[in-house]
Write an enzyme that holds these catalytic residues in place. Structure first.
Site, PDB file in Angstrom:
ATOM      1  N   ASP A 131      64.818 -43.302 -72.317  1.00  0.00           N
ATOM      2  CA  ASP A 131      64.484 -42.025 -71.695  1.00  0.00           C
ATOM      3  C   ASP A 131      65.726 -41.459 -71.015  1.00  0.00           C
ATOM      4  OD1 ASP A 131      62.656 -39.983 -71.087  1.00  0.00           O
ATOM      5  OD2 ASP A 131      62.351 -40.781 -69.075  1.00  0.00           O
ATOM      6  N   TYR A 133      67.726 -37.906 -68.947  1.00  0.00           N
ATOM      7  CA  TYR A 133      67.673 -37.169 -67.671  1.00  0.00           C
ATOM      8  C   TYR A 133      68.569 -35.959 -67.862  1.00  0.00           C
ATOM      9  CZ  TYR A 133      68.102 -37.093 -62.451  1.00  0.00           C
ATOM     10  OH  TYR A 133      68.082 -36.793 -61.110  1.00  0.00           O
ATOM     11  N   HIS A 138      66.163 -29.994 -63.619  1.00  0.00           N
ATOM     12  CA  HIS A 138      65.422 -31.154 -63.115  1.00  0.00           C
ATOM     13  C   HIS A 138      66.337 -32.098 -62.337  1.00  0.00           C
ATOM     14  CE1 HIS A 138      62.818 -34.614 -62.761  1.00  0.00           C
ATOM     15  NE2 HIS A 138      63.723 -35.353 -63.369  1.00  0.00           N
ATOM     16  N   ARG A 147      68.606 -36.855 -52.400  1.00  0.00           N
ATOM     17  CA  ARG A 147      69.919 -37.112 -51.809  1.00  0.00           C
ATOM     18  C   ARG A 147      70.471 -35.927 -51.023  1.00  0.00           C
ATOM     19  NH1 ARG A 147      70.114 -39.539 -56.751  1.00  0.00           N
ATOM     20  NH2 ARG A 147      70.808 -37.605 -57.718  1.00  0.00           N
ATOM     21  N   GLU A 203      55.993 -36.420 -66.132  1.00  0.00           N
ATOM     22  CA  GLU A 203      57.254 -35.758 -66.471  1.00  0.00           C
ATOM     23  C   GLU A 203      57.058 -35.055 -67.808  1.00  0.00           C
ATOM     24  OE1 GLU A 203      60.554 -38.558 -66.109  1.00  0.00           O
ATOM     25  OE2 GLU A 203      60.619 -38.150 -63.957  1.00  0.00           O
ATOM     26  N   GLU A 205      58.174 -33.763 -71.003  1.00  0.00           N
ATOM     27  CA  GLU A 205      59.323 -34.082 -71.855  1.00  0.00           C
ATOM     28  C   GLU A 205      58.973 -33.863 -73.324  1.00  0.00           C
ATOM     29  OE1 GLU A 205      61.352 -37.772 -71.134  1.00  0.00           O
ATOM     30  OE2 GLU A 205      60.741 -37.867 -69.026  1.00  0.00           O
ATOM     31  N   ASP A 237      56.213 -38.845 -69.574  1.00  0.00           N
ATOM     32  CA  ASP A 237      56.760 -40.066 -68.980  1.00  0.00           C
ATOM     33  C   ASP A 237      56.107 -40.252 -67.602  1.00  0.00           C
ATOM     34  OD1 ASP A 237      58.368 -42.182 -68.167  1.00  0.00           O
ATOM     35  OD2 ASP A 237      60.012 -40.869 -67.552  1.00  0.00           O
ATOM     36  N   ARG A 241      56.633 -42.635 -58.372  1.00  0.00           N
ATOM     37  CA  ARG A 241      57.809 -42.285 -57.558  1.00  0.00           C
ATOM     38  C   ARG A 241      58.057 -43.273 -56.422  1.00  0.00           C
ATOM     39  NH1 ARG A 241      60.081 -39.162 -61.195  1.00  0.00           N
ATOM     40  NH2 ARG A 241      58.794 -37.398 -61.784  1.00  0.00           N
ATOM     41  N   GLN A 244      59.434 -46.515 -57.769  1.00  0.00           N
ATOM     42  CA  GLN A 244      60.816 -46.240 -58.188  1.00  0.00           C
ATOM     43  C   GLN A 244      61.777 -46.241 -56.993  1.00  0.00           C
ATOM     44  OE1 GLN A 244      61.066 -42.609 -60.454  1.00  0.00           O
ATOM     45  NE2 GLN A 244      63.265 -42.759 -60.807  1.00  0.00           N
ATOM     46  N   TYR A 248      64.771 -49.074 -57.542  1.00  0.00           N
ATOM     47  CA  TYR A 248      65.723 -48.554 -58.527  1.00  0.00           C
ATOM     48  C   TYR A 248      67.181 -48.905 -58.260  1.00  0.00           C
ATOM     49  CZ  TYR A 248      67.721 -44.475 -56.053  1.00  0.00           C
ATOM     50  OH  TYR A 248      68.410 -43.652 -55.202  1.00  0.00           O
ATOM     51  N   LYS A 257      58.472 -46.796 -64.490  1.00  0.00           N
ATOM     52  CA  LYS A 257      58.411 -45.992 -65.704  1.00  0.00           C
ATOM     53  C   LYS A 257      57.829 -46.787 -66.872  1.00  0.00           C
ATOM     54  CE  LYS A 257      61.074 -42.494 -64.255  1.00  0.00           C
ATOM     55  NZ  LYS A 257      60.777 -41.090 -64.551  1.00  0.00           N
ATOM     56  N   THR A 261      53.519 -44.281 -71.294  1.00  0.00           N
ATOM     57  CA  THR A 261      54.149 -43.055 -71.790  1.00  0.00           C
ATOM     58  C   THR A 261      53.221 -42.503 -72.865  1.00  0.00           C
ATOM     59  OG1 THR A 261      56.355 -43.978 -71.414  1.00  0.00           O
ATOM     60  CG2 THR A 261      56.203 -42.078 -72.891  1.00  0.00           C
ATOM     61  N   THR A 354      62.737 -34.988 -68.105  1.00  0.00           N
ATOM     62  CA  THR A 354      61.908 -33.885 -67.616  1.00  0.00           C
ATOM     63  C   THR A 354      62.594 -32.558 -67.885  1.00  0.00           C
ATOM     64  OG1 THR A 354      61.249 -35.356 -65.848  1.00  0.00           O
ATOM     65  CG2 THR A 354      60.684 -33.030 -65.595  1.00  0.00           C
ATOM     66  N   GLU A 368      58.869 -32.154 -58.236  1.00  0.00           N
ATOM     67  CA  GLU A 368      59.535 -30.862 -58.017  1.00  0.00           C
ATOM     68  C   GLU A 368      58.535 -29.779 -57.578  1.00  0.00           C
ATOM     69  OE1 GLU A 368      61.133 -31.768 -62.099  1.00  0.00           O
ATOM     70  OE2 GLU A 368      62.524 -30.188 -61.489  1.00  0.00           O
TER      71      GLU A 368
END
Ligand code: MN
Length: 424
Positions: A131, A133, A138, A147, A203, A205, A237, A241, A244, A248, A257, A261, A354, A368
């Site tokens: 997968d 990104y 996104h 962040r 997500e 996708e 996907d 969260r 994760q 992660y 994840k 799917t 995404t 989001e």
């Protein structure tokens, strides 16, 4: 005649808003009461049974038995010249002025199955699932949320399609329910606990389906990579969260994840999407040589997400986006994936990542849309959502709009089941 010609019509009535006109002819795997799985092609409200068509001697480009399979892999392995020849032949058999199938009532009765009588299955055996990104919007949104605005995009992001190796074992077909996972969470300063995920997300996708092997050790140039792409599916996907966030670092997503799917049952061929090619957004800085591409490598595919909660009588559309927004194309993802010599296999599935657009309504995840729960999404009937709740049903739809017809993907849908009890 070119099977993508907009003027073509099938001898079967196909509504203008059907996903499956004669210009599409997507492949899937289906079964009916009393008969096992075999390969079919969607046309209007019917599935054309390719095992029956082959038995009638009408698909001579393909060796006997290839369509009497529970997966598209044996067909995909035959390669792009056979994919193209078969699609051209199917188009010729289905055209309004073609008598061979149209006027053979016995064959029609065997080979044209009303879709309402067909059970659709996972269309191919997923060899491996990676997968990516690759949507700038996104990655920017997710980065800002996690962040802050100053460190939203990681320094590597504009230099390569970022991805991770996910799980093939839990890729399921549309309609399969998805159970809320249990996971290890770290909440505040308390010790970690094993509890149901509280930030279950989707997500939006697309997935690219790889139809040819590459050799371990070999990089791919653009021409060989293009010939390995069989087609595309809708892909959800499902993402945890909160799991994760704790797991992660430093190796990336793992179990957050890996639990499910969902993909659409129909694989729309790359060839059917040729008329809908679109430019990739400007890439700055210019990618390294091995990632450079010529021609139009994105696709104009409109995407929608519907949500229906357990209390709702009808779904509401909570997001719409477009596959053409991708910063890194599927082709670049494939070339990058093989670039260290990683072998690709027939049946490999690459998730686009995404797909979000510039507009708020084009955000492809609840992370989001609700800005990580700080601005819950209003669903219009008094209900709100920050993340998915038990009983929520999500349906993805997607289509490329032609003049008077659409090349569509059907649905990728799933309902959220409550978590199993946590271990004591
Ligand atoms: Mn993803």
């Amino acid at each position: 005649m070119n099977p993508n010609d907009p003027k073509l019509r099938a001898f079967i009535d196909v509504a203008p808003d059907s996903d499956f006109p004669i210009q599409n002819l997507p492949y899937g795997v289906f079964s009916t009461a009393g008969a096992g799985r075999r390969v079919g092609v969607a046309i209007g409200d019917f599935v054309l049974d390719l095992a029956e068509m082959a038995k009638a001697g009408l698909l001579p480009d393909v060796p006997a038995g290839v369509f009497e399979s529970d997966a598209l892999n044996p067909f995909m392995a035959l390669g792009p010249d056979v994919w193209s020849a078969t699609r051209t032949r199917l188009s010729a058999l289905l055209q309004a002025d073609a008598p061979r199938l149209r006027d053979d009532a016995a064959l029609r009765a065997r080979a044209l199955v009303p879709m309402a009588q067909a059970t659709l299955h996972l269309p191919f055996e997923v060899s491996a699932f990676s997968d990516f990104y690759s949507s700038l919007q996104h990655a920017s949104n997710a980065g800002m949320i996690l962040r802050g605005a100053n460190a939203a995009l990681m320094p590597n992001w504009r230099h390569m399609p970022i991805g991770y190796n996910s799980r093939a074992s839990t890729v399921v077909v549309s309609g399969a329910p998805v159970r809320r996972p249990l996971g290890q969470l770290k909440i505040g300063d308390a010790p970690p606990v094993m509890v149901p995920c509280a930030k279950l997300d989707f997500e939006l996708e697309m997935g690219v389906v790889i139809g040819q092997d590459s050799s371990m050790g070999d990089m791919l140039d653009q021409a060989s990579a293009e010939r390995m792409i069989f087609g595309f599916v809708l892909l959800n996907d499902w993402s945890a969260r909160d799991i994760q966030a704790w797991e992660y670092q430093p190796l990336g997503p793992f179990l957050a994840k890996a639990f499910a799917t969902t993909i659409s049952p129909w694989v729309v061929t790359k060839e059917a999407l040729e008329p809908f090619r679109a430019p990739t957004p400007a890439q700055e800085p210019a990618p390294l040589t091995y990632l450079r591409q010529t021609g139009l490598q994105n696709y104009d595919v409109h995407l929608e997400v519907d949500l229906q909660t357990a209390a709702m009588r009808a779904p509401v559309t909570i997001s719409h986006s477009n596959f053409r927004y991708m910063y890194w194309s599927s082709l670049q993802q494939l070339m990058h994936h093989a670039s260290t010599g990683c072998a690709m296999r027939v049946g490999d599935l690459l998730g686009s990542g995404t797909i979000s657009g510039d507009d708020k309504a084009e955000r492809g995840s609840l992370l989001e849309l609700s800005w990580n729960g700080t601005t819950p999404l209003a669903l219009g009937d008094g209900e709100t959502r920050s993340f998915l709740e038990d009983g929520d049903r999500l349906t993805f739809r997607g289509w490329a709009q032609g003049e008077g017809y659409r090349v569509g993907f059907g649905e990728a849908a799933g309902v959220v089941l409550p978590a199993h009890p946590a271990p004591k």
